[in-house]
Design an enzyme around this catalytic site. Structure first.
Site, PDB file in Angstrom:
ATOM      1  N   ASP A 106       1.088  -1.277   0.094  1.00  0.00           N
ATOM      2  CA  ASP A 106       0.103  -0.020   0.419  1.00  0.00           C
ATOM      3  C   ASP A 106       0.622   0.759  -0.120  1.00  0.00           C
ATOM      4  OD1 ASP A 106      -2.259  -1.886  -0.045  1.00  0.00           O
ATOM      5  OD2 ASP A 106      -2.613  -1.117   2.119  1.00  0.00           O
TER       6      ASP A 106
HETATM    7  N1  URA Z   1      -1.508  -6.476   4.116  1.00  0.00           N
HETATM    8  C1  URA Z   1      -2.016  -4.474   3.627  1.00  0.00           C
HETATM    9  O1  URA Z   1      -2.961  -4.243   4.279  1.00  0.00           O
HETATM   10  N2  URA Z   1      -1.051  -3.872   3.427  1.00  0.00           N
HETATM   11  C2  URA Z   1      -0.263  -3.560   2.634  1.00  0.00           C
HETATM   12  O2  URA Z   1       0.582  -3.069   1.353  1.00  0.00           O
HETATM   13  C3  URA Z   1       0.574  -5.103   2.405  1.00  0.00           C
HETATM   14  C4  URA Z   1       0.088  -6.612   3.383  1.00  0.00           C
END
Ligand code: URA
Length: 242
Positions: A106
């Site tokens: 993310d």
């Molecule tokens: N899980 C998440 O919620 N975000 C990420 O960036 C990676 C795994």
């Protein structure tokens, strides 16, 4: 492969520039001067241009410590991408435009992101059926409990997907929240944050520490990258061969 394509792919010059170089007799293949741009070479050929060895690099693999604030994409209309981060960190390779991140973190997640032009490897690593483990360090608002460990162990149902059993390890807790390690064996959309939310808590900081056999190099600051070592690349290939 044609000699002119080999040299152009390796960034010696444009196709017409390398043709001239070859014509001038400045290129040797296996110690012989070659003046034919269409001369066939392979990855094993010993190619020199102006007495400099030009090794053929087909696939490149980089470990990036992704900083917060950029998206895991090759281009984006609004946000800085991980490719912009690599460029700013000085990565130069003739195959730059072929590179792509393997899976996604993310925008606000930090940590280990593999970047490669090896599409087959990338496809293998992100396919949920191959169960490539990912270890995350997370900080949460709300205290994670033994009960949450059991919820993670059972797996979780969401409207749009089922999360397979995962491991939650509580490192420390105080009145405000917890520091935890979470290992998931697949990589569904916002999976860690959503699994923590299902326990009634919120992820306030997330960093990926491991991706399959790869461990985030502690020397890499957010925004820095390095090439994978041969051993690291082989450890990924071993997964594919299992
Ligand atoms: N899980 C998440 O919620 N975000 C990420 O960036 C990676 C795994």
């Amino acid at each position: 492969m044609r000699l002119d394509k080999y040299l152009a792919d390796m960034g010696v010059g444009t196709r017409s520039e390398v043709k001239k170089l070859i014509g001038w007799g400045r290129v040797t293949v296996d110690s012989k001067v070659i003046r034919d741009p269409g001369f066939k070479v392979s990855e094993e050929s010993l190619v020199f241009a102006d007495k400099k060895e030009i090794k053929y690099v087909k696939y490149c693999y980089y470990m990036l410590n992704k900083p917060r604030g950029c998206v895991s994409a090759t281009s984006d209309k609004e946000d800085k991408t991980v490719m912009d981060v690599l460029k700013n960190a000085g990565l130069k390779t003739p195959v730059f435009d072929e590179l792509a991140p393997v899976g996604r973190l993310d925008k606000d997640t930090e940590g280990l992101l593999l970047i490669t032009n090896d599409g087959e490897m990338a496809h293998f690593l992100i396919s949920p059926k191959n169960h490539v483990d990912k270890l995350y360090y997370a900080e949460t608002e709300g205290i994670m409990t033994e009960e949450d460990i059991s919820l993670f162990k059972k797996g979780m149902e969401f409207n749009d997907f089922t999360a397979a059993p995962a491991d939650l390890r509580i490192l420390s807790s105080n009145d405000a929240g917890s520091k935890v390690h979470i290992t998931i064996h697949e990589g569904k959309f916002h999976q860690v944050k959503r699994m923590v939310a299902k326990c009634g808590k919120t992820v306030t900081y997330l960093k990926r520490l491991e991706f399959g056999p790869l461990k985030l190099d502690s020397k890499l600051k957010p925004g820095n990258y390095r090439e994978l070592t041969i051993d690291e690349v082989n450890s990924l290939r071993c997964l594919q061969e299992k």
